[in-house]
Design an enzyme around this catalytic site. Sequence first.
Site, PDB file in Angstrom:
ATOM      1  N   ASP A 198       7.803  18.975  -3.524  1.00  0.00           N
ATOM      2  CA  ASP A 198       8.650  17.688  -3.223  1.00  0.00           C
ATOM      3  C   ASP A 198       9.461  17.920  -1.739  1.00  0.00           C
ATOM      4  O   ASP A 198       9.943  18.932  -1.477  1.00  0.00           O
ATOM      5  CB  ASP A 198       9.912  17.600  -4.069  1.00  0.00           C
ATOM      6  CG  ASP A 198      10.435  16.507  -4.451  1.00  0.00           C
ATOM      7  OD1 ASP A 198      10.355  15.800  -5.514  1.00  0.00           O
ATOM      8  OD2 ASP A 198      11.250  16.009  -3.282  1.00  0.00           O
ATOM      9  N   HIS A 242       4.321   5.879  -8.825  1.00  0.00           N
ATOM     10  CA  HIS A 242       2.925   6.571  -9.262  1.00  0.00           C
ATOM     11  C   HIS A 242       3.303   7.755 -10.016  1.00  0.00           C
ATOM     12  O   HIS A 242       4.128   8.595  -9.508  1.00  0.00           O
ATOM     13  CB  HIS A 242       2.514   6.920  -7.644  1.00  0.00           C
ATOM     14  CG  HIS A 242       0.931   7.626  -7.916  1.00  0.00           C
ATOM     15  ND1 HIS A 242      -0.197   7.228  -7.085  1.00  0.00           N
ATOM     16  CD2 HIS A 242       0.426   8.687  -8.691  1.00  0.00           C
ATOM     17  CE1 HIS A 242      -1.218   7.774  -7.695  1.00  0.00           C
ATOM     18  NE2 HIS A 242      -0.834   9.036  -8.253  1.00  0.00           N
ATOM     19  N   HIS A 247       4.085  10.924 -11.617  1.00  0.00           N
ATOM     20  CA  HIS A 247       4.511  12.134 -11.413  1.00  0.00           C
ATOM     21  C   HIS A 247       5.101  13.143 -12.153  1.00  0.00           C
ATOM     22  O   HIS A 247       6.237  12.521 -12.997  1.00  0.00           O
ATOM     23  CB  HIS A 247       4.932  12.062  -9.687  1.00  0.00           C
ATOM     24  CG  HIS A 247       6.144  11.571  -9.663  1.00  0.00           C
ATOM     25  ND1 HIS A 247       6.230  10.087  -9.655  1.00  0.00           N
ATOM     26  CD2 HIS A 247       7.358  11.946  -9.632  1.00  0.00           C
ATOM     27  CE1 HIS A 247       7.517   9.745  -9.633  1.00  0.00           C
ATOM     28  NE2 HIS A 247       8.396  10.643  -9.436  1.00  0.00           N
ATOM     29  N   GLY A 289      15.418   6.265 -13.503  1.00  0.00           N
ATOM     30  CA  GLY A 289      15.541   6.509 -12.028  1.00  0.00           C
ATOM     31  C   GLY A 289      14.135   6.887 -11.485  1.00  0.00           C
ATOM     32  O   GLY A 289      14.208   7.547 -10.266  1.00  0.00           O
ATOM     33  N   CYS A 291      -0.691   7.275  -3.377  1.00  0.00           N
ATOM     34  CA  CYS A 291      -2.153   7.032  -3.201  1.00  0.00           C
ATOM     35  C   CYS A 291      -2.235   7.656  -1.826  1.00  0.00           C
ATOM     36  O   CYS A 291      -3.537   8.294  -1.519  1.00  0.00           O
ATOM     37  CB  CYS A 291      -2.436   5.977  -3.706  1.00  0.00           C
ATOM     38  SG  CYS A 291      -2.432   5.521  -5.263  1.00  0.00           S
ATOM     39  N   HIS A 338      -4.353   6.049  -9.817  1.00  0.00           N
ATOM     40  CA  HIS A 338      -3.013   5.604  -9.844  1.00  0.00           C
ATOM     41  C   HIS A 338      -2.563   5.083 -11.236  1.00  0.00           C
ATOM     42  O   HIS A 338      -3.316   4.216 -11.725  1.00  0.00           O
ATOM     43  CB  HIS A 338      -2.912   4.588  -8.725  1.00  0.00           C
ATOM     44  CG  HIS A 338      -1.490   3.715  -8.904  1.00  0.00           C
ATOM     45  ND1 HIS A 338      -0.808   3.993  -8.056  1.00  0.00           N
ATOM     46  CD2 HIS A 338      -1.025   2.717  -9.595  1.00  0.00           C
ATOM     47  CE1 HIS A 338       0.526   3.321  -7.951  1.00  0.00           C
ATOM     48  NE2 HIS A 338       0.491   2.576  -9.349  1.00  0.00           N
ATOM     49  N   HIS A 371       7.717  16.357 -12.123  1.00  0.00           N
ATOM     50  CA  HIS A 371       8.466  17.193 -11.569  1.00  0.00           C
ATOM     51  C   HIS A 371       8.265  18.591 -12.113  1.00  0.00           C
ATOM     52  O   HIS A 371       8.708  18.809 -13.515  1.00  0.00           O
ATOM     53  CB  HIS A 371       9.769  16.806 -11.269  1.00  0.00           C
ATOM     54  CG  HIS A 371      10.155  15.531 -10.990  1.00  0.00           C
ATOM     55  ND1 HIS A 371      10.818  15.417  -9.343  1.00  0.00           N
ATOM     56  CD2 HIS A 371      10.183  14.279 -11.135  1.00  0.00           C
ATOM     57  CE1 HIS A 371      10.831  13.990  -9.069  1.00  0.00           C
ATOM     58  NE2 HIS A 371      10.525  13.483 -10.126  1.00  0.00           N
ATOM     59  N   ASN A 404      10.165  10.838 -14.725  1.00  0.00           N
ATOM     60  CA  ASN A 404      11.117   9.734 -14.609  1.00  0.00           C
ATOM     61  C   ASN A 404      10.248   8.444 -14.822  1.00  0.00           C
ATOM     62  O   ASN A 404       9.147   8.186 -14.174  1.00  0.00           O
ATOM     63  CB  ASN A 404      12.102   9.644 -13.589  1.00  0.00           C
ATOM     64  CG  ASN A 404      12.867  10.713 -13.307  1.00  0.00           C
ATOM     65  OD1 ASN A 404      13.344  11.375 -14.167  1.00  0.00           O
ATOM     66  ND2 ASN A 404      13.130  11.248 -11.981  1.00  0.00           N
ATOM     67  N   CYS A 451      -0.001   2.510  -2.748  1.00  0.00           N
ATOM     68  CA  CYS A 451       1.318   3.190  -2.665  1.00  0.00           C
ATOM     69  C   CYS A 451       1.270   4.709  -2.197  1.00  0.00           C
ATOM     70  O   CYS A 451       0.538   5.395  -1.626  1.00  0.00           O
ATOM     71  CB  CYS A 451       1.426   3.381  -4.279  1.00  0.00           C
ATOM     72  SG  CYS A 451       1.200   5.132  -4.982  1.00  0.00           S
TER      73      CYS A 451
HETATM   74  P1  AMP Z   1      10.874   9.856  -8.902  1.00  0.00           P
HETATM   75  O1  AMP Z   1      12.708   9.697  -8.548  1.00  0.00           O
HETATM   76  O2  AMP Z   1      10.907  10.730 -10.180  1.00  0.00           O
HETATM   77  O3  AMP Z   1      10.396   8.724  -8.557  1.00  0.00           O
HETATM   78  O4  AMP Z   1      10.777  11.282  -7.738  1.00  0.00           O
HETATM   79  C1  AMP Z   1      10.137  10.732  -6.642  1.00  0.00           C
HETATM   80  C2  AMP Z   1       9.967  12.108  -5.796  1.00  0.00           C
HETATM   81  O5  AMP Z   1       9.306  12.022  -4.724  1.00  0.00           O
HETATM   82  C3  AMP Z   1      11.582  12.511  -5.120  1.00  0.00           C
HETATM   83  O6  AMP Z   1      11.887  13.774  -5.619  1.00  0.00           O
HETATM   84  C4  AMP Z   1      11.339  12.420  -3.646  1.00  0.00           C
HETATM   85  O7  AMP Z   1      11.881  13.564  -3.103  1.00  0.00           O
HETATM   86  C5  AMP Z   1       9.740  12.810  -3.749  1.00  0.00           C
HETATM   87  N1  AMP Z   1       9.257  12.443  -2.362  1.00  0.00           N
HETATM   88  C6  AMP Z   1       9.210  11.091  -1.950  1.00  0.00           C
HETATM   89  N2  AMP Z   1       8.473  11.081  -0.904  1.00  0.00           N
HETATM   90  C7  AMP Z   1       7.631  12.200  -0.629  1.00  0.00           C
HETATM   91  C8  AMP Z   1       6.852  12.758   0.155  1.00  0.00           C
HETATM   92  N3  AMP Z   1       6.509  12.039   1.091  1.00  0.00           N
HETATM   93  N4  AMP Z   1       6.361  14.032  -0.064  1.00  0.00           N
HETATM   94  C9  AMP Z   1       6.768  14.637  -0.964  1.00  0.00           C
HETATM   95  N5  AMP Z   1       7.680  14.376  -2.016  1.00  0.00           N
HETATM   96  C10 AMP Z   1       8.262  13.169  -1.906  1.00  0.00           C
END
Ligand code: AMP
Length: 118
Positions: A28, A93, A95, A88, A5, A44, A97, A82, A2
């Site tokens: 982010d 993976h 995470h 949303g 990862c 993961h 925020h 989320n 992913c």
């Molecule tokens: P979620 O909607 O909670 O799954 O959040 C995914 C977050 O990952 C979003 O805020 C994206 O802006 C962020 N994101 C996606 N790709 C990357 C990346 N390559 N580096 C840093 N953040 C990312």
Amino acid sequence: MCLFCKIVEKEIPSNIVAENENFLAFHDINPKAPVHILAIPKQHFESFNDVTPEVMAGMTSFIQQIVKDINIEKSGYRVITNIGENGGQEVKHLHFHILGGAKLKWGHFSDSDPKGMF
Ligand code: AMP
């Protein structure tokens, strides 16, 4: 493998804020506040649904240290994860925020009747 990862493996570059054996934090790519950091376990897990209490204990300390280091501990911040379709979640993976650096808004989260379900 992913997206996150691949970031853990440094196959995809990221702007790293903090890292230890088990966790990684990076900015982010599409920030929604002056501070918008993502904290992830290197292992993961698809979402919060799957994570163990032991990993969450480490994640708690990891996030607490980051907010101290970047000096938003006292001014305040928000930690959000989320989960799944309704949550949303875009990246599958786990995470967290970390949002801060300014007064955050607290809006309505859905167009459905908030008194509708319980
Ligand atoms: P979620 O909607 O909670 O799954 O959040 C995914 C977050 O990952 C979003 O805020 C994206 O802006 C962020 N994101 C996606 N790709 C990357 C990346 N390559 N580096 C840093 N953040 C990312």
